[in-house]
Design a protein around this motif. Structure first.
Motif, PDB file in Angstrom:
ATOM      1  N   CYS A 177       0.832  -1.206   0.000  1.00 21.95           N
ATOM      2  CA  CYS A 177       0.000   0.000   0.000  1.00 21.95           C
ATOM      3  C   CYS A 177       0.865   1.254   0.000  1.00 21.95           C
ATOM      4  CB  CYS A 177      -0.934  -0.026   1.204  1.00 21.95           C
ATOM      5  SG  CYS A 177      -1.971   1.444   1.378  1.00 21.95           S
ATOM      6  N   LEU A 178       1.887   1.281   0.834  1.00 21.88           N
ATOM      7  CA  LEU A 178       2.785   2.434   0.888  1.00 21.88           C
ATOM      8  C   LEU A 178       3.504   2.623  -0.442  1.00 21.88           C
ATOM      9  CD1 LEU A 178       4.396   2.076   4.444  1.00 21.88           C
ATOM     10  CD2 LEU A 178       2.639   3.693   3.717  1.00 21.88           C
ATOM     11  N   THR A 179       3.940   1.527  -1.034  1.00 24.29           N
ATOM     12  CA  THR A 179       4.631   1.607  -2.332  1.00 24.29           C
ATOM     13  C   THR A 179       3.692   2.151  -3.406  1.00 24.29           C
ATOM     14  OG1 THR A 179       6.050  -0.261  -1.738  1.00 24.29           O
ATOM     15  CG2 THR A 179       5.892   0.295  -4.070  1.00 24.29           C
ATOM     16  N   LEU A 180       2.442   1.703  -3.393  1.00 27.12           N
ATOM     17  CA  LEU A 180       1.457   2.191  -4.364  1.00 27.12           C
ATOM     18  C   LEU A 180       1.197   3.683  -4.176  1.00 27.12           C
ATOM     19  CD1 LEU A 180      -0.541   1.521  -6.617  1.00 27.12           C
ATOM     20  CD2 LEU A 180      -2.222   0.936  -4.874  1.00 27.12           C
ATOM     21  N   LEU A 181       1.097   4.138  -2.931  1.00 27.83           N
ATOM     22  CA  LEU A 181       0.912   5.561  -2.661  1.00 27.83           C
ATOM     23  C   LEU A 181       2.108   6.368  -3.177  1.00 27.83           C
ATOM     24  CD1 LEU A 181      -0.518   5.458   0.978  1.00 27.83           C
ATOM     25  CD2 LEU A 181      -1.755   6.167  -1.073  1.00 27.83           C
ATOM     26  N   SER A 182       3.293   5.833  -2.972  1.00 24.93           N
ATOM     27  CA  SER A 182       4.506   6.517  -3.440  1.00 24.93           C
ATOM     28  C   SER A 182       4.505   6.646  -4.960  1.00 24.93           C
ATOM     29  CB  SER A 182       5.748   5.753  -2.961  1.00 24.93           C
ATOM     30  OG  SER A 182       6.927   6.321  -3.482  1.00 24.93           O
ATOM     31  N   GLN A 183       4.115   5.582  -5.637  1.00 23.14           N
ATOM     32  CA  GLN A 183       4.072   5.611  -7.096  1.00 23.14           C
ATOM     33  C   GLN A 183       3.002   6.571  -7.589  1.00 23.14           C
ATOM     34  OE1 GLN A 183       3.434   1.473  -7.977  1.00 23.14           O
ATOM     35  NE2 GLN A 183       5.593   0.909  -7.719  1.00 23.14           N
ATOM     36  N   LEU A 185       1.833   9.246  -6.036  1.00 19.30           N
ATOM     37  CA  LEU A 185       2.230  10.629  -5.752  1.00 19.30           C
ATOM     38  C   LEU A 185       3.296  11.105  -6.717  1.00 19.30           C
ATOM     39  CD1 LEU A 185       2.091  13.139  -3.881  1.00 19.30           C
ATOM     40  CD2 LEU A 185       3.859  12.048  -2.478  1.00 19.30           C
ATOM     41  N   GLY A 186       4.279  10.252  -6.980  1.00 18.41           N
ATOM     42  CA  GLY A 186       5.362  10.621  -7.886  1.00 18.41           C
ATOM     43  C   GLY A 186       6.102  11.847  -7.393  1.00 18.41           C
ATOM     44  N   SER A 187       6.292  12.813  -8.274  1.00 20.80           N
ATOM     45  CA  SER A 187       7.006  14.045  -7.917  1.00 20.80           C
ATOM     46  C   SER A 187       6.051  15.203  -7.647  1.00 20.80           C
ATOM     47  CB  SER A 187       7.961  14.426  -9.049  1.00 20.80           C
ATOM     48  OG  SER A 187       7.246  14.624 -10.271  1.00 20.80           O
ATOM     49  N   GLY A 193      -2.063  17.268  -7.768  1.00 18.87           N
ATOM     50  CA  GLY A 193      -1.394  18.443  -8.309  1.00 18.87           C
ATOM     51  C   GLY A 193      -0.863  19.378  -7.244  1.00 18.87           C
ATOM     52  N   ASP A 194      -1.094  20.677  -7.440  1.00 20.66           N
ATOM     53  CA  ASP A 194      -0.522  21.694  -6.561  1.00 20.66           C
ATOM     54  C   ASP A 194      -1.426  22.102  -5.410  1.00 20.66           C
ATOM     55  OD1 ASP A 194       1.796  21.820  -8.083  1.00 20.66           O
ATOM     56  OD2 ASP A 194       0.976  23.346  -9.434  1.00 20.66           O
ATOM     57  N   SER A 195      -2.662  21.607  -5.389  1.00 24.22           N
ATOM     58  CA  SER A 195      -3.587  21.967  -4.315  1.00 24.22           C
ATOM     59  C   SER A 195      -3.993  20.720  -3.536  1.00 24.22           C
ATOM     60  CB  SER A 195      -4.849  22.638  -4.893  1.00 24.22           C
ATOM     61  OG  SER A 195      -4.508  23.827  -5.584  1.00 24.22           O
ATOM     62  N   PRO A 196      -4.086  20.820  -2.211  1.00 26.71           N
ATOM     63  CA  PRO A 196      -4.451  19.652  -1.403  1.00 26.71           C
ATOM     64  C   PRO A 196      -5.936  19.336  -1.507  1.00 26.71           C
ATOM     65  CG  PRO A 196      -4.233  21.572   0.010  1.00 26.71           C
ATOM     66  CD  PRO A 196      -3.822  22.011  -1.364  1.00 26.71           C
ATOM     67  N   LEU A 230       7.291  10.181  -0.135  1.00 32.27           N
ATOM     68  CA  LEU A 230       6.266  10.215   0.903  1.00 32.27           C
ATOM     69  C   LEU A 230       6.770  10.929   2.153  1.00 32.27           C
ATOM     70  CD1 LEU A 230       4.570   6.680   0.747  1.00 32.27           C
ATOM     71  CD2 LEU A 230       3.748   8.849  -0.205  1.00 32.27           C
ATOM     72  N   CYS A 231       8.043  10.740   2.475  1.00 34.57           N
ATOM     73  CA  CYS A 231       8.626  11.443   3.630  1.00 34.57           C
ATOM     74  C   CYS A 231       8.633  12.951   3.379  1.00 34.57           C
ATOM     75  CB  CYS A 231      10.044  10.942   3.894  1.00 34.57           C
ATOM     76  SG  CYS A 231      10.130   9.207   4.375  1.00 34.57           S
ATOM     77  N   ASN A 232       9.040  13.347   2.180  1.00 35.40           N
ATOM     78  CA  ASN A 232       9.061  14.773   1.843  1.00 35.40           C
ATOM     79  C   ASN A 232       7.644  15.346   1.827  1.00 35.40           C
ATOM     80  OD1 ASN A 232      11.833  14.575   1.520  1.00 35.40           O
ATOM     81  ND2 ASN A 232      11.724  14.348  -0.705  1.00 35.40           N
ATOM     82  N   TYR A 233       6.695  14.551   1.396  1.00 33.76           N
ATOM     83  CA  TYR A 233       5.293  14.950   1.348  1.00 33.76           C
ATOM     84  C   TYR A 233       4.775  15.285   2.749  1.00 33.76           C
ATOM     85  CZ  TYR A 233       0.218  13.860   0.925  1.00 33.76           C
ATOM     86  OH  TYR A 233      -1.145  13.863   0.988  1.00 33.76           O
ATOM     87  N   CYS A 234       5.050  14.416   3.708  1.00 31.78           N
ATOM     88  CA  CYS A 234       4.612  14.660   5.089  1.00 31.78           C
ATOM     89  C   CYS A 234       5.318  15.881   5.682  1.00 31.78           C
ATOM     90  CB  CYS A 234       4.893  13.428   5.952  1.00 31.78           C
ATOM     91  SG  CYS A 234       3.882  11.990   5.543  1.00 31.78           S
ATOM     92  N   THR A 235       6.618  15.980   5.441  1.00 37.04           N
ATOM     93  CA  THR A 235       7.382  17.111   5.967  1.00 37.04           C
ATOM     94  C   THR A 235       6.885  18.427   5.392  1.00 37.04           C
ATOM     95  OG1 THR A 235       9.328  15.685   6.206  1.00 37.04           O
ATOM     96  CG2 THR A 235       9.695  18.065   6.233  1.00 37.04           C
ATOM     97  N   SER A 236       6.536  18.410   4.105  1.00 38.69           N
ATOM     98  CA  SER A 236       6.042  19.622   3.440  1.00 38.69           C
ATOM     99  C   SER A 236       4.707  20.075   4.028  1.00 38.69           C
ATOM    100  CB  SER A 236       5.889  19.365   1.945  1.00 38.69           C
ATOM    101  OG  SER A 236       5.304  20.483   1.295  1.00 38.69           O
ATOM    102  N   ILE A 237       3.785  19.141   4.259  1.00 41.34           N
ATOM    103  CA  ILE A 237       2.484  19.501   4.836  1.00 41.34           C
ATOM    104  C   ILE A 237       2.658  20.051   6.244  1.00 41.34           C
ATOM    105  CG2 ILE A 237       0.291  18.550   5.681  1.00 41.34           C
ATOM    106  CD1 ILE A 237       0.256  16.735   3.238  1.00 41.34           C
TER     107      ILE A 237
END
Length: 321
Positions: A177-183, A185-187, A193-196, A230-237
């Motif tokens: 599941c985590l791997t699928l979320l990472s794929q 999300l991508g970059s 996109g740019d809005s949550p 995913l780590c960068n995603y959490c840190t960014s939020i």
């Protein structure tokens, strides 16, 4: 001016505004949409008007205690993070939220509440230190039991048959599941996109506690940390929407937030709850003394004196703005 909606949620810790995933989901969604909430971060469900956390106290619909119902109510009030999503993106949201609840949430419960090392050294320790006396002596164990029952409902009777085999399969599904979320999300900055959107609130609320908690047994945590996006995603939020550690902003931030959106971080009814805690502690000690035979009641010749039960009356206190 109408009174703001009031959100009651678990207090922050581990560098998060709340340690509870459901509370964190509601807090994050509210920040995404700018909903004007008066937030009470509390350390016991008894401080919530419904006895559960999270809980949203509204003017028209009373108190709402389920995460999805709270988010639905915010949408009705025109705070909709999914307003610009297409039909396909809306369908993807439902699919991924279902995936999170089915594949990831059970393993998160197991990681924090069932794994013996994590529960004793991390989860129970945090709640025992945070929950006020005397509730801290029995509330963590009550929550532990509730989560065990919740897992048994999720996993069925097979959970008791071969726990080790089932646990291995579930952790494998959670890693996938985590791997699928990472794929997926991508970059991108957010999933669409740019809005949550609401999906971002749910994903963040499930991943952030796993990422930030200092777990002695971090099997799933290690896999999450290997997925850098995913780590960068959490840190960014966290940095964008909760720019402080542990959910306790400085006083200047609180004043600014109160001026802009009517949100305040308060511990309501403090005196009432302190008194309630003392009374509960005394009642527990007296009950133990009577049941164990340490204290007994001697009957006098004139007849027993009538004993009046102690009534605990909870009253809503007026808060000054």
């Amino acid at each position: 001016m109408a009174a703001p909606m009031e959100l009651f949620c678990w207090a922050g810790g581990w560098g998060l505004p709340s340690v509870d995933p459901d509370c964190l989901a509601v807090l994050t969604y509210a920040r995404f949409t700018g909903a004007p909430l008066k937030v009470h971060r509390v350390t016991s469900p008894w401080r919530s008007p419904s006895g559960r956390l999270p809980a949203l106290k509204t003017r028209d619909e009373g108190t709402i205690s389920k995460t999805q119902q709270i988010i639905t109510h915010l949408r009705k009030q025109k705070y909709n993070a999914d307003y610009d999503l297409s039909a396909t993106q809306g369908a993807d949201t439902l699919a991924f939220v279902s995936l999170l609840e089915e594949k990831l949430l059970p393993v998160l419960i197991h990681t924090f509440w069932v794994d013996a090392k994590n529960y004793v050294e991390h989860t129970r320790k945090w709640y025992a230190e945070t929950v006020p006396f005397p509730l801290n002596f029995f509330l963590p164990n009550c929550m532990h039991k509730q989560h065990l029952e919740r897992l048994q409902l999720m996993w069925g009777d097979s959970y008791m048959d071969d726990e080790e085999k089932l646990e291995k399969e579930l952790y494998r599904d959670a890693r996938e599941c985590l791997t699928l979320l990472s794929q997926r999300l991508g970059s991108q900055k957010f999933f669409f996109g740019d809005s949550p959107a609401s999906l971002d609130a749910f994903v963040f609320s499930r991943l952030a506690p796993l990422l930030k908690a200092k777990l002695p047994n971090g099997k799933l945590q290690q896999h999450l940390k290997s997925l850098q996006n995913l780590c960068n995603y959490c840190t960014s939020i966290l940095s964008l929407y909760f720019p402080w550690d542990g959910g306790e902003p400085p006083a200047s931030t609180l004043r600014a937030a109160g001026a802009d959106s009517g949100e305040a971080e308060e511990d309501p009814h403090k005196r009432r709850n302190q008194l309630l805690s003392v009374l509960v502690g005394l009642a527990a000690m007296l009950g133990y003394a009577f049941l164990s035979g340490i204290v007994s009641i001697q009957r006098s010749g004139t007849g027993p004196a009538g004993r009046q039960p102690i009534a605990l009356e909870e009253e809503e206190e007026e808060e000054e703005e």
